[in-house]
Structures are given as structure tokens and as C-alpha cells.
Design an enzyme around this catalytic site. Structure first.
Site, PDB file in Angstrom:
ATOM      1  N   GLU A   1      -4.858 -10.527  -2.199  1.00 20.65           N
ATOM      2  CA  GLU A   1      -5.439 -10.053  -3.466  1.00 20.65           C
ATOM      3  C   GLU A   1      -4.381  -9.949  -4.553  1.00 20.65           C
ATOM      4  O   GLU A   1      -4.363  -9.001  -5.350  1.00 20.65           O
ATOM      5  CB  GLU A   1      -6.114  -8.682  -3.263  1.00 20.65           C
ATOM      6  CG  GLU A   1      -7.160  -8.686  -2.164  1.00 20.65           C
ATOM      7  CD  GLU A   1      -7.926  -7.371  -2.019  1.00 20.65           C
ATOM      8  OE1 GLU A   1      -7.823  -6.502  -2.916  1.00 20.65           O
ATOM      9  OE2 GLU A   1      -8.629  -7.227  -1.012  1.00 20.65           O
TER      10      GLU A   1
ATOM     11  N   HIS B   1      -1.508  -5.883  -4.863  1.00 22.46           N
ATOM     12  CA  HIS B   1      -1.828  -5.469  -6.241  1.00 22.46           C
ATOM     13  C   HIS B   1      -0.545  -4.853  -6.802  1.00 22.46           C
ATOM     14  O   HIS B   1      -0.277  -3.661  -6.613  1.00 22.46           O
ATOM     15  CB  HIS B   1      -2.971  -4.463  -6.252  1.00 22.46           C
ATOM     16  CG  HIS B   1      -4.262  -5.067  -5.794  1.00 22.46           C
ATOM     17  ND1 HIS B   1      -4.919  -6.032  -6.518  1.00 22.46           N
ATOM     18  CD2 HIS B   1      -5.007  -4.865  -4.684  1.00 22.46           C
ATOM     19  CE1 HIS B   1      -6.020  -6.400  -5.879  1.00 22.46           C
ATOM     20  NE2 HIS B   1      -6.093  -5.694  -4.761  1.00 22.46           N
TER      21      HIS B   1
ATOM     22  N   ASN C   1      -6.856  -5.692   6.461  1.00 21.06           N
ATOM     23  CA  ASN C   1      -6.353  -5.915   5.101  1.00 21.06           C
ATOM     24  C   ASN C   1      -6.033  -4.560   4.463  1.00 21.06           C
ATOM     25  O   ASN C   1      -6.782  -3.605   4.630  1.00 21.06           O
ATOM     26  CB  ASN C   1      -7.506  -6.602   4.333  1.00 21.06           C
ATOM     27  CG  ASN C   1      -7.131  -7.163   2.986  1.00 21.06           C
ATOM     28  OD1 ASN C   1      -6.144  -7.887   2.867  1.00 21.06           O
ATOM     29  ND2 ASN C   1      -7.931  -6.851   1.968  1.00 21.06           N
TER      30      ASN C   1
ATOM     31  N   ASP D   1      -2.338  -9.691  -7.664  1.00 21.93           N
ATOM     32  CA  ASP D   1      -2.318  -9.621  -9.124  1.00 21.93           C
ATOM     33  C   ASP D   1      -1.130  -8.745  -9.520  1.00 21.93           C
ATOM     34  O   ASP D   1      -0.635  -7.958  -8.702  1.00 21.93           O
ATOM     35  CB  ASP D   1      -3.645  -9.161  -9.756  1.00 21.93           C
ATOM     36  CG  ASP D   1      -4.198  -7.851  -9.226  1.00 21.93           C
ATOM     37  OD1 ASP D   1      -3.429  -7.035  -8.658  1.00 21.93           O
ATOM     38  OD2 ASP D   1      -5.409  -7.612  -9.380  1.00 21.93           O
TER      39      ASP D   1
ATOM     40  N   GLU E   1      -8.399  -1.451   4.273  1.00 25.38           N
ATOM     41  CA  GLU E   1      -7.752  -0.220   3.809  1.00 25.38           C
ATOM     42  C   GLU E   1      -7.884   0.970   4.763  1.00 25.38           C
ATOM     43  O   GLU E   1      -8.317   2.043   4.360  1.00 25.38           O
ATOM     44  CB  GLU E   1      -8.280   0.136   2.412  1.00 25.38           C
ATOM     45  CG  GLU E   1      -8.055  -1.006   1.429  1.00 25.38           C
ATOM     46  CD  GLU E   1      -8.592  -0.723   0.015  1.00 25.38           C
ATOM     47  OE1 GLU E   1      -9.341   0.258  -0.167  1.00 25.38           O
ATOM     48  OE2 GLU E   1      -8.251  -1.495  -0.898  1.00 25.38           O
TER      49      GLU E   1
END
Ligand code: XIL
Length: 453
Positions: free
Chosen positions: A269, A241, A205, A271, A164
């Protein structure tokens, strides 16, 4: 991939793990809720992709452990490898959960994604609050990377080295690292990681970099300049996300532009959250969104695969971080596979996994001329319903599909396989869905039998 070490190992141990899982299932009878059809990891492997999940070490027993071992071939520790977890007090280390996850992965023929080495969040208080000179800070970062990557050398296949680093507008995020060391903390971290384990794949990432936007363009420009400078970088992680109904339509294009830089892309990641309560309509849309992400990755050969950020709603960060939202993962809180699970399986070439008794598919030719035909398939349910569907048939007389509507159809040899479009996966009890197609024929044009999967 820079080496084939990982895929070879996963193939060999998967055979063993498969046998062990079969034994466990036989021993457990049918007590454990599980989807029919091959595990996601096998479907993914057949497509040359990986399928991963974030895990919590303490939960890797019972049903949670069975599913994590059976369905996935990559694991990411959700928290266990973060700096605050491994060195809560300076010089005092706790590797227990990280070790446990790596051991579990090896026992199940899985690879590990190390997460994460250099981040602004979940750092220990002593690190955040120390008043470090740039020289001290640089040494702390180098030593941390050398220690953690070195500890798992040869056992962690890929690292999210930097997590990030960007703001939404594409400027650098002001963090402990950026403020102390400038933008070059990123190159320095990657270089330190390469030195500690030359075989590990090194990633940057971030989130909200799934589609083409200011933030992903900043990441793109960073990777490009790192490559030009010869800094070791093997891939980017797109966290993904996402929010139900907001799949970024430029995702495949974005993955492709990173791949074109000569690096890998991983969905790290995934979701897809929704406002609670979950309804059938939201779960159906979520399934379509999961499928879209899978398809974007499947379409680009350098997209290595997809990791979900927790596979069950009982082990998801969403409700705690986004109040009122949840139901973001492929399994519900009781480990029942949701439509999203079946959508992932389907995107990977499996069936829908749903019982299809009570639903029928009928093929009919609407019109036919010289060598052309327009046909349709009607899927109808009575006493049953579907949240997604797959209709397969064999064109035994050399017919070929040229175009389809209200479905995505592919033909390989004589086998035709059609799956629902984003808007018509749901076939309610007592309802029906129809899709159409054009095809060529020659000589004879017999009506095939359609199988629902
Ligand atoms: C999350 C974990 O899942 C939570 O358990 C924890 O409380 C906060 O962090 N981006 C990341 C992950 O890179 O490390 C975050 O994980 C989710 C967002």
C-alpha cells in the site's frame, strides 16, 4: 511464489494488453498525458517484480483506466472487497465493484490482490454490533472466507487474509476477532482461506512494519510460529504508508529477515505523504523516498514487488484521513507523472523520463596513473532543469569503475549507468551537479560520451 501460474498468465495476456494499449494510444493521439519510456509494469517484469496499484472500480474508464491498465500488472481493490462493501446487510451481497475490478484485471493481463478478509475496520454494522458467542463468530469468519475466496477462486492470485493484527508495541490489537477467538483467529483464517483456494497466496498485512521495530518483530515472530505449526502462510504485506523524508533505513534488512523465514514479502500500500502544499523540494525528496522503497524490494529476491495505494493524487485516501496532508502518489491530480513516478521507473531500470534537452553531461579525467584514474561527470542545465538524473556511457577500452561518490554507479559489461544520490537529484536551471569515480584502465583510456536519461 508457490506457483508460476500467475507470472505465466500475466506474460501471455500482457502481450495482448500491450497491443490493445498501443491501439488505444494511436487512436487517442497524444491527448493523454503519459510518460515517455516503457510502462512501469514492463520495467518491473523485466526485473522479476510486480508493480501494482489500488483502484476504485467506478473510475476505471478514461484516463484513469488507461493508466491503470497500461502501467500496472497487479490491482488491489481499495475498498470493494472489504466485508462492509460486499455484505452491507447480513445475507445481502454486493459484488458489483469487486467483480468489475477482477474483470478489468483479466482484460488487461493483470493479477488481483484480494483485500481484505479479516480486519477490525470497515466491517458492516450488523457484524460489529452483533453480540456473538465465540462459536458464532468463528462460523461467521469461516463462512465469509469460504464465500469470498471461493467466489474468486483461480482469479485472485493473493489475499490479504488478515489485516492489521498488531498494536505499535507488538501486542495483539483488541478487535472483534481477537476478543472473541483469541490469537488463533489468525491461524484459523489462513486455514480457511487455503481450503477455499489452494492456489492463492495467503498474506498477513500491516502498517508501520516496514523497518525493524517492535511491531514488525511481533509480526516476524507470529509468522515464524505459524510456519513451525504448519499453518498456511505465504507472505507478509508491508503496507508502507510513509511520510516524506522518513524512509525507514532498516527496510531492506527487515524484508530480508522475513524472506529468510521462507515466505514472500510484498509492499502492498505504498504512498508517501507530505504537508500541503507540495513544493519542488518536497516532491524531490518524495522521489528519493519512493526510489529507496523500490530499491529495498529489488534487493531481496523474495520481495515480489510494490503496490501503490492509488496511483493519482485524485484517488488517494490521504487528504481525507490526514487533514492538511496529501500529494502522496506518483501522479498528480491531473494524471501528470511526478518526480516520484520517474524515480520508480528509474529504480526499475528505466530512464528518468524527463526531457533532457537543455542539460548536458560532461566527462573528464581528473588524474590518471599506471592503471588507475579518477574522473568526474558534470551535469549542467540551462533553460531546463532536472529533478533526478541518470548518466550512462560505454567504457569501450576495458575500463572498469571501482568506486563512485555523489552517485550510484553500476557497470555491466562495458555499460556504465550512474543515478543521482538522495541529495543531488535536482539540477536547477542555470545550475550543475558533479559526481566522481575511480576506475581501472589498461592500454588506452579514451573519453566516452555521456548520455543523460
Ligand atoms: C483505506 C481506503 O483507501 C479508503 O478509501 C477508506 O476510506 C479507508 O481505507 N490500510 C488498509 C487499507 O489496509 O484498506 C486502507 O484503505 C488504508 C490503510
Amino acid at each position: 511464489m508457490r506457483t508460476s501460474r500467475s507470472s505465466v498468465r500475466s506474460r501471455l495476456t500482457a502481450l495482448f494488453a500491450g497491443a490493445a494499449t498501443l491501439g488505444a494510444l494511436l487512436a487517442a493521439g497524444t491527448a493523454t498525458a503519459h510518460a515517455a519510456g516503457p510502462p512501469l509494469r514492463d520495467l518491473a517484469e523485466a526485473k522479476g517484480k510486480v508493480m501494482g496499484t489500488a483502484v476504485t472500480g467506478s473510475k476505471l474508464t478514461g484516463t484513469y483506466g488507461e493508466i491503470a491498465g497500461r502501467e500496472f500488472n497487479w490491482l488491489t481493490p481499495g475498498n470493494a472487497m472489504k466485508w462492509g462493501s460486499v455484505e452491507p446487510a447480513r445475507g445481502s451481497f454486493n459484488w458489483a465493484e469487486a467483480d468489475q475490478i477482477v474483470d478489468f484485471a483479466e482484460a488487461h493481463g493483470q493479477e488481483v490482490r484480494g483485500h481484505t478478509l479479516v480486519w477490525h475496520s470497515q466491517n458492516p454494522g450488523w457484524l460489529d454490533n452483533g453480540n456473538w458467542t465465540p462459536a458464532e463468530l468463528g462460523r461467521l469468519m469461516d463462512d465469509h472466507i469460504a464465500l469470498e475466496v471461493g467466489r474468486y477462486k483461480g482469479r485472485v492470485a493473493a489475499w490479504d487474509v488478515v489485516n492489521e493484527p498488531f498494536n505499535e508495541d507488538g501486542t495483539y490489537r483488541q478487535t472483534l476477532w481477537y476478543n472473541g477467538l483469541g490469537t488463533d483467529y489468525i491461524a484459523r483464517a489462513l486455514t480457511a482461506a487455503r481450503a477455499a483456494d489452494p492456489a492463492a497466496e495467503l498474506y498477513i498485512n500491516d502498517y508501520n512494519v516496514e523497518g525493524v521495530n517492535a511491531k514488525s518483530t511481533a509480526l516476524y515472530n507470529l509468522v515464524k510460529s505459524l510456519k513451525e505449526r504448519g499453518v498456511p502462510i505465504d507472505g507478509v504485506g508491508l503496507q508502507a504508508h510513509l511520510i516524506v523524508g522518513q524512509y525507514p533505513s532498516t527496510m531492506q534488512q527487515n524484508i530480508q529477515r522475513f524472506a529468510d523465514l521462507g515466505i514472500d514479502v510484498a509492499i502492498t500500500e505504498l504512498d508517501i505523504r507530505m504537508q500541503l502544499p507540495a513544493t519542488q523540494a518536497k516532491l524531490t525528496q518524495q522521489a528519493a523516498d519512493y526510489k529507496a522503497v523500490m530499491n529495498a524490494c529489488l534487493a531481496v529476491s523474495r520481495c515480489t514487488g510494490v503496490t501503490v495505494w492509488g496511483f493519482t493524487d485524485s484517488d488517494s485516501w490521504i487528504p481525507g484521513t490526514f487533514p492538511g496532508q496529501g500529494a502522496a502518489t506518483p501522479y498528480d491530480e491531473n494524471y501528470n507523472p511526478k518526480p516520484a513516478y520517474h524515480a520508480i521507473a528509474q529504480a526499475l531500470g528505466g530512464g528518468t523520463g524527463q526531457p533532457t534537452e537543455g542539460c548536458t553531461a560532461t566527462y573528464s579525467v581528473g588524474s590518471q596513473w599506471n592503471t588507475g584514474l579518477t574522473g568526474q561527470v558534470r551535469i549542467a542545465c540551462a533553460g531546463a532543469s532536472l529533478s533526478s538524473w541518470k548518466a550512462d556511457w560505454t567504457f569501450g577500452a576495458g575500463q572498469r569503475i571501482t568506486q563512485a561518490w555523489n552517485a550510484t554507479c553500476t557497470q555491466s559489461g562495458t555499460t556504465v549507468s550512474c543515478t543521482n544520490a538522495a541529495w543531488n537529484g535536482s539540477v536547477p536551471d542555470g545550475g550543475s551537479v558533479t559526481f566522481g569515480f575511480n576506475a581501472w584502465w589498461n592500454g588506452s583510456n579514451p573519453v566516452p560520451t555521456v548520455t543523460l536519461g
